[in-house]
Design an enzyme around this catalytic site. Structure first.
Site, PDB file in Angstrom:
ATOM      1  N   LYS A   1       9.239 -11.663 -21.553  1.00 53.02           N
ATOM      2  CA  LYS A   1       9.321 -10.205 -21.514  1.00 53.02           C
ATOM      3  C   LYS A   1       8.446  -9.620 -20.404  1.00 53.02           C
ATOM      4  CE  LYS A   1      12.406  -9.810 -24.650  1.00 53.02           C
ATOM      5  NZ  LYS A   1      13.780  -9.397 -24.279  1.00 53.02           N
TER       6      LYS A   1
ATOM      7  N   SER B   1      13.021  -4.999 -23.408  1.00 47.36           N
ATOM      8  CA  SER B   1      11.816  -5.812 -23.353  1.00 47.36           C
ATOM      9  C   SER B   1      11.239  -5.893 -24.767  1.00 47.36           C
ATOM     10  CB  SER B   1      10.824  -5.201 -22.353  1.00 47.36           C
ATOM     11  OG  SER B   1       9.636  -5.957 -22.303  1.00 47.36           O
TER      12      SER B   1
ATOM     13  N   TYR C   1       7.516 -16.287 -25.589  1.00 43.27           N
ATOM     14  CA  TYR C   1       8.373 -15.117 -25.702  1.00 43.27           C
ATOM     15  C   TYR C   1       7.791 -13.969 -24.885  1.00 43.27           C
ATOM     16  CZ  TYR C   1      10.613 -11.008 -27.707  1.00 43.27           C
ATOM     17  OH  TYR C   1      11.279  -9.818 -27.868  1.00 43.27           O
TER      18      TYR C   1
END
Length: 279
Positions: free
Chosen positions: A153, A135, A149
């Site tokens: 995650k 992650s 982004y």
């Protein structure tokens, strides 16, 4: 007992260092990446009895299944899955096209799902396995200039927590690995992507954020080789953590997030509890 690793994104960065650390520990590695020639160059000189390089685009389910089948045919089992493949889509949300959004999720989220789905049947059959999902601190705290982004995650973290409870009965442990800033090519032009539609209202902030990330390229504090060795340690633990923060900066971000969540929860707890049905 030596382990068989299946690692995505092995040609550089954390994936490459994890593969090297696993090989140094006496384990065997299925090293995958989009560019087979680059993989073969990186791992030149390592015998096929302990290394199997394979071309793999994690966003292609057919290619994923073929790679997992090849790994099982070669080594007979997969003990550790390291889901590392991914890239950073930076930029402000409104300046990123819908196509770029889909591509970011196709690799960082659905690619991870594809590989995990293909590997799990073998691990269930073995009644054992370790899954390490890479992650980021961006999976704990969303930040301007990386909202998409971070969204990927956050998805990886929620998926991993739920999956861990589903597969524990089969002796399979799942660990979320949240690195801070590590000195890899993550922020390099060869990896990172920025928004593709400039909006005047965001011009100053967009420029400020791009300069912030550019200034940290290859200046990060984290040592990817050390993280590779730590990943091998995590894979060897009888009771690995559900979440592991990598790097002092990641620890600081997590502590700050915990403190912020607690403070906000405490401040609004009466209002929160007031939404229950009266009994």
């Amino acid at each position: 007992m030596s382990k068989i690793w299946f690692i995505t994104g092995s040609s550089r960065g954390i994936g490459y260092q994890a593969a090297q650390a696993a090989l140094a520990a006496g384990d065997s590695v299925v090293a995958t990446g989009r560019n087979l020639a680059a993989l073969q160059k990186q791992f030149a000189g390592i015998g096929s009895e302990r290394l199997l390089p394979l071309a793999l685009d994690v966003a292609d389910p057919t290619q994923v299944q073929a790679a997992v089948d090849a790994a099982l045919a070669h080594f007979g089992r997969i003990d550790v899955l390291l889901n590392n493949a991914g890239y950073g889509q930076l930029g402000l949300f409104e300046e990123i096209s819908a196509v770029a959004v889909q591509q970011q999720f196709a690799t960082n989220v659905f690619g991870l799902y594809n590989v995990t789905r293909a590997v799990l049947p073998a691990m269930r059959h073995q009644r054992s396995g370790r899954i390490l999902n890479i992650s980021s601190v961006g999976g704990i705290r969303g930040v301007a200039g990386a909202s998409l982004y971070c969204a990927t995650k956050f998805a990886v973290e929620g998926f991993s927590e739920g999956l861990a409870d589903e597969v524990a009965q089969f002796g399979i442990a799942v660990t979320i690995v949240g690195p801070g800033y590590f000195r890899t090519d993550f922020l390099d032009a060869s990896s990172i992507r920025h928004g593709d539609a400039a909006i005047a209202d965001y011009a100053a902030l967009s420029q400020q954020l791009r300069e912030f990330f550019d200034a940290r390229n290859h200046q990060q504090a984290g040592d990817p080789a050390e993280l590779g060795r730590v990943l091998v340690q995590l894979a060897q633990m009888d009771s690995p953590p559900r979440r592991f923060s990598a790097g002092s900066d990641a620890v600081a971000v997590l502590r700050d997030k915990i403190a912020h969540l607690k403070a906000e929860l405490d401040a609004f707890e009466p209002l929160s509890r007031g939404t229950d049905l009266a009994v």
